[in-house]
Design a protein around this motif. Structure first.
Motif, mmCIF file in Angstrom:
data_model
loop_
_atom_site.group_PDB
_atom_site.id
_atom_site.type_symbol
_atom_site.label_atom_id
_atom_site.label_comp_id
_atom_site.label_asym_id
_atom_site.label_seq_id
_atom_site.Cartn_x
_atom_site.Cartn_y
_atom_site.Cartn_z
ATOM 1 N N GLU A 123 13.434 5.625 -12.504
ATOM 2 C CA GLU A 123 14.449 5.166 -11.562
ATOM 3 C C GLU A 123 13.806 4.508 -10.347
ATOM 4 O OE1 GLU A 123 17.181 4.645 -8.533
ATOM 5 O OE2 GLU A 123 15.531 6.076 -8.317
ATOM 6 N N TRP A 124 12.764 5.129 -9.807
ATOM 7 C CA TRP A 124 12.110 4.566 -8.610
ATOM 8 C C TRP A 124 11.355 3.286 -8.960
ATOM 9 C CZ3 TRP A 124 7.076 3.516 -7.136
ATOM 10 C CH2 TRP A 124 6.901 3.227 -5.780
ATOM 11 N N SER A 125 10.663 3.273 -10.089
ATOM 12 C CA SER A 125 9.856 2.104 -10.453
ATOM 13 C C SER A 125 10.727 0.883 -10.710
ATOM 14 C CB SER A 125 9.007 2.407 -11.696
ATOM 15 O OG SER A 125 8.093 3.452 -11.435
ATOM 16 N N THR A 126 11.883 1.097 -11.324
ATOM 17 C CA THR A 126 12.759 -0.043 -11.592
ATOM 18 C C THR A 126 13.439 -0.541 -10.318
ATOM 19 O OG1 THR A 126 14.500 1.527 -12.230
ATOM 20 C CG2 THR A 126 13.225 0.515 -13.995
ATOM 21 N N SER A 127 13.803 0.358 -9.444
ATOM 22 C CA SER A 127 14.613 -0.023 -8.279
ATOM 23 C C SER A 127 13.799 -0.333 -7.026
ATOM 24 C CB SER A 127 15.612 1.088 -7.942
ATOM 25 O OG SER A 127 14.936 2.282 -7.557
ATOM 26 N N SER A 128 12.514 0.063 -6.973
ATOM 27 C CA SER A 128 11.758 -0.050 -5.720
ATOM 28 C C SER A 128 10.471 -0.848 -5.805
ATOM 29 C CB SER A 128 11.425 1.363 -5.193
ATOM 30 O OG SER A 128 12.591 2.118 -4.971
ATOM 31 N N LEU A 148 8.822 -7.490 -8.114
ATOM 32 C CA LEU A 148 8.418 -8.196 -9.335
ATOM 33 C C LEU A 148 6.944 -8.574 -9.351
ATOM 34 C CD1 LEU A 148 11.369 -10.650 -10.102
ATOM 35 C CD2 LEU A 148 10.575 -8.744 -11.509
ATOM 36 N N ASN A 149 6.415 -8.978 -8.212
ATOM 37 C CA ASN A 149 5.025 -9.448 -8.210
ATOM 38 C C ASN A 149 4.024 -8.326 -8.497
ATOM 39 O OD1 ASN A 149 6.102 -8.769 -5.549
ATOM 40 N ND2 ASN A 149 4.050 -9.194 -4.763
ATOM 41 N N LEU A 150 4.448 -7.068 -8.377
ATOM 42 C CA LEU A 150 3.563 -5.956 -8.721
ATOM 43 C C LEU A 150 3.758 -5.504 -10.163
ATOM 44 C CD1 LEU A 150 3.704 -3.750 -5.484
ATOM 45 C CD2 LEU A 150 2.194 -5.663 -6.038
ATOM 46 N N LYS A 151 4.654 -6.206 -10.865
ATOM 47 C CA LYS A 151 4.953 -5.855 -12.255
ATOM 48 C C LYS A 151 4.447 -6.898 -13.231
ATOM 49 C CE LYS A 151 9.005 -3.009 -11.344
ATOM 50 N NZ LYS A 151 10.456 -2.855 -11.488
ATOM 51 N N ARG A 152 3.576 -7.736 -12.812
ATOM 52 C CA ARG A 152 2.926 -8.675 -13.722
ATOM 53 C C ARG A 152 1.556 -8.126 -14.097
ATOM 54 N NH1 ARG A 152 5.226 -13.524 -14.507
ATOM 55 N NH2 ARG A 152 6.926 -14.151 -13.126
ATOM 56 N N ARG A 183 -8.091 1.273 -9.327
ATOM 57 C CA ARG A 183 -9.273 0.738 -8.642
ATOM 58 C C ARG A 183 -9.482 1.372 -7.258
ATOM 59 N NH1 ARG A 183 -7.664 -3.867 -8.736
ATOM 60 N NH2 ARG A 183 -6.920 -4.157 -6.600
ATOM 61 N N THR A 184 -8.420 1.462 -6.451
ATOM 62 C CA THR A 184 -8.580 1.860 -5.043
ATOM 63 C C THR A 184 -8.397 3.357 -4.798
ATOM 64 O OG1 THR A 184 -6.249 1.406 -4.557
ATOM 65 C CG2 THR A 184 -7.811 -0.408 -4.279
ATOM 66 N N LYS A 185 -7.540 4.006 -5.578
ATOM 67 C CA LYS A 185 -7.279 5.424 -5.348
ATOM 68 C C LYS A 185 -8.094 6.321 -6.273
ATOM 69 C CE LYS A 185 -2.723 4.957 -3.330
ATOM 70 N NZ LYS A 185 -3.342 5.185 -2.010
ATOM 71 N N LEU A 186 -8.256 5.889 -7.513
ATOM 72 C CA LEU A 186 -8.977 6.704 -8.477
ATOM 73 C C LEU A 186 -10.430 6.279 -8.624
ATOM 74 C CD1 LEU A 186 -6.206 6.947 -11.219
ATOM 75 C CD2 LEU A 186 -6.611 8.440 -9.261
ATOM 76 N N LEU A 224 0.824 -1.209 0.000
ATOM 77 C CA LEU A 224 0.000 0.000 0.000
ATOM 78 C C LEU A 224 0.856 1.256 0.000
ATOM 79 C CD1 LEU A 224 -2.833 -1.020 2.509
ATOM 80 C CD2 LEU A 224 -3.027 -0.769 0.017
ATOM 81 N N ALA A 225 1.958 1.208 0.728
ATOM 82 C CA ALA A 225 2.872 2.356 0.764
ATOM 83 C C ALA A 225 3.491 2.602 -0.613
ATOM 84 C CB ALA A 225 3.959 2.131 1.816
ATOM 85 N N LEU A 226 3.821 1.516 -1.313
ATOM 86 C CA LEU A 226 4.368 1.648 -2.665
ATOM 87 C C LEU A 226 3.335 2.237 -3.619
ATOM 88 C CD1 LEU A 226 6.324 -1.718 -3.068
ATOM 89 C CD2 LEU A 226 7.299 0.570 -2.790
ATOM 90 N N GLU A 227 2.091 1.816 -3.492
ATOM 91 C CA GLU A 227 1.035 2.356 -4.340
ATOM 92 C C GLU A 227 0.851 3.851 -4.093
ATOM 93 O OE1 GLU A 227 -2.431 0.035 -3.615
ATOM 94 O OE2 GLU A 227 -1.604 -1.788 -4.516
ATOM 95 N N ASP A 228 0.889 4.246 -2.809
ATOM 96 C CA ASP A 228 0.777 5.668 -2.468
ATOM 97 C C ASP A 228 1.907 6.464 -3.107
ATOM 98 O OD1 ASP A 228 -1.492 5.261 -0.950
ATOM 99 O OD2 ASP A 228 -0.409 5.148 0.960
ATOM 100 N N LYS A 229 3.115 5.933 -3.004
ATOM 101 C CA LYS A 229 4.287 6.620 -3.533
ATOM 102 C C LYS A 229 4.208 6.758 -5.052
ATOM 103 C CE LYS A 229 8.644 8.102 -3.509
ATOM 104 N NZ LYS A 229 9.050 9.402 -2.953
ATOM 105 N N LEU A 230 3.848 5.691 -5.748
ATOM 106 C CA LEU A 230 3.777 5.737 -7.197
ATOM 107 C C LEU A 230 2.676 6.689 -7.663
ATOM 108 C CD1 LEU A 230 4.670 4.831 -9.974
ATOM 109 C CD2 LEU A 230 3.211 2.810 -9.747
#
Length: 534
Positions: free
Chosen positions: A475-480, A483-487, A497-500, A248-254
């Protein structure tokens, strides 16, 4: 946005007929291909330069500047599409450097009253003030290029050392290519080379790689390609993350990073001649799918939050082809149906934002008419897949300029699939197989997509902007992002779905533009995407 063209010919036996000129072409009567070609021919400018001008002038409808240096051994043409006040003419020069620049910068030091081309010029001038040693000056040039944040290509001439520094940003969001003929000491650097030039030049053109600071040393007559903006290619994070709070923190950041990326690409749009009381038209390449819809929603949120409703109109440009092979009409193609559905949802949620959905219908006769033009522009790309993608973008930018109010800037969702594993071929790959594929996708996007797309859109005097390909986002998306969120773009679908709160849009499957718009296999069902187009 601008067009860059430089021709350098160092042959000592060449009879130079030119003096040192600076000629300006401003206004539609002067700044057009025929007018400029006629004027340059009268000055005995080399034919190869005049032929290349045709690809450059159209990229900058507001202004073109021609400069001859060293009695015609260096010829320069810069065309300008002014999207950022104050209007700055090119080529621009100081006591030592001549600069050609194409792109947009988003450095914090550049405020609303400062042009980014002038920003580069000032930084290079400061290099001269701070250094007297030649090695230190060259390192200062590198540092200026490395400090730039945005989407850009450049050509910088050091008139003292006889060196040219040219290249593209770390990702390669603006097109640039070069032709170097060692035996005749000729160098061409251009935003678009085309295919209608003599074979001796045509076969030697190379698309500039991303991230490389190329140097041409006229004294040693060599190209040096061993200097870089960032030290190493982008590399994806190789771990898997299951902790829900961390996800969830990663989703907020992105979400926040993408929103900031959209914000800085929106608020600096001030086309030449626009009045404070008039709305600025901004386009979105809109198929109705996840990526472009997410960008559109973020732009809407920014417009509402910053009270910019009276400043911008969002034009959603939806391209659809009449396909004679299947007898399918534009309103029946998948992208048209999805575009109408998704745009209706967005318009309903943001009633205070001026959003217009535009149907750009391409008849088969138009396709055949412009096919050779598009193939010429995207050279050396020549496959059926390249054509079917490029021609859709060509008509989006061409038709957008024919609307009541031209959208000189188009937003694109390109980069989402490369960063977040959106392609179907990734679905059944193991993590070990997925890692090198994702690394290859983002590090090769400059050659696979960006060079081609920029050429066919910019030729219509329109600029592309890519929020997903912001350096900080990449840079952030590749390094942070694990993998399971990139499928299948898992993290982007969750944000939608959850934020927008766009559930249906979040579920839309990936569909390539050539199949969604039906620009592929227009006349032959058996043709393959890898086949050479003719």
């Amino acid at each position: 946005m601008c067009g860059i063209l430089m021709y350098q010919n160092e042959r000592s036996e060449r009879k130079c007929l030119l003096g040192d000129y600076f000629i300006e072409f401003e206004g539609p009567e002067a700044n057009n291909v025929d007018s400029i070609a006629t004027k340059l021919a009268s000055l005995h400018v080399d034919d190869v330069f005049i032929k290349e001008c045709g690809y450059i002038v159209k990229r900058g409808p507001n202004y073109s500047g021609f400069k001859s240096v060293n009695k015609g051994k260096i010829l320069l043409l810069s065309s300008v599409l002014s999207l950022r006040s104050p209007f700055t003419k090119q080529p621009i020069e100081n006591d030592r450097f001549i600069i050609q620049y194409n792109g947009e910068l988003y450095n914090d030091e550049i405020d609303a009253s400062f042009n980014d081309t002038e920003f580069i010029n000032n930084k290079l001038s400061q290099v001269l003030k701070d250094n007297v040693n030649e090695n230190a000056i060259e390192e200062g040039i590198f540092n200026v290029i490395r400090s730039l944040n945005g989407e850009f290509a450049y050509n910088i001439i050091d008139t003292v050392t006889g060196k040219n520094y040219f290249g593209r940003d770390t990702i390669g969001k603006r097109s640039l290519s070069y032709c170097f003929i060692e035996t005749t000491k000729e160098l061409i650097v251009t935003s678009c080379n085309g295919s209608k030039i003599d074979d001796v030049y045509k076969k030697n053109f190379i698309n500039c790689l991303n991230n490389v600071i190329y140097i041409y040393d006229s004294k040693s007559n060599e190209i040096i390609d061993t200097n870089f903006i960032i030290k190493s290619p982008y590399k994806v994070m190789e771990v898997v993350m299951e902790n829900e709070n961390e996800i969830l923190a990663l989703e907020d950041k992105l979400y926040l990073m993408l929103k900031e990326s959209c914000h800085k690409r929106l608020v600096n749009i001030h086309p030449l001649g626009s009045k404070p009381t008039e709305k600025i038209d901004v386009g979105v390449l809109f198929s109705g799918g996840l990526d472009c819809s997410l960008i559109t929603v973020l732009l809407c949120e920014i417009i509402i939050e910053k009270s910019l409703q009276d400043h911008f109109t969002l034009n959603l440009l939806n391209v659809a082809f009449e396909n004679p092979r299947t007898s399918m009409q534009p309103d029946d193609v998948p992208d048209r149906k999805l575009g109408i559905k998704s745009s209706s949802e967005i318009i309903e949620k943001f009633p205070l934002v001026d959003i217009k959905f535009h149907k750009i219908n391409v008849e088969s006769e138009q396709y055949l008419k412009y096919k050779p033009i598009v193939l010429d522009l995207i050279y050396p790309k020549d496959t059926e897949m390249d054509l079917s993608i490029a021609i859709a973008f060509f008509f989006a930018s061409k038709q957008s300029s024919l609307l009541n109010n031209k959208s000189s800037v188009l937003f694109s969702g390109l980069g989402a699939d490369e960063l977040f594993g959106g392609y179907h071929k990734f679905n059944n790959k193991s993590n070990e197989e997925l890692i090198p594929e994702l690394n290859k996708q983002i590090n090769n996007i400059h050659d696979r997509n960006l060079n081609r797309d920029d050429k066919v859109i910019a030729i219509n005097g329109v600029e592309l902007r890519y929020p997903f390909l912001d350096e900080f986002v990449v840079e952030w998306s590749t390094s942070s992002v694990p993998l399971n969120l990139k499928r299948n773009k898992t993290i982007l679908r969750s944000i939608a779905r959850t934020k927008l709160l766009f559930r249906d849009i979040s579920l839309e499957p990936k569909r390539a533009i050539q199949f969604g718009s039906k620009s592929a296999k227009m006349f032959d069902s058996k043709i393959k995407g890898t086949d050479k187009s003719s």
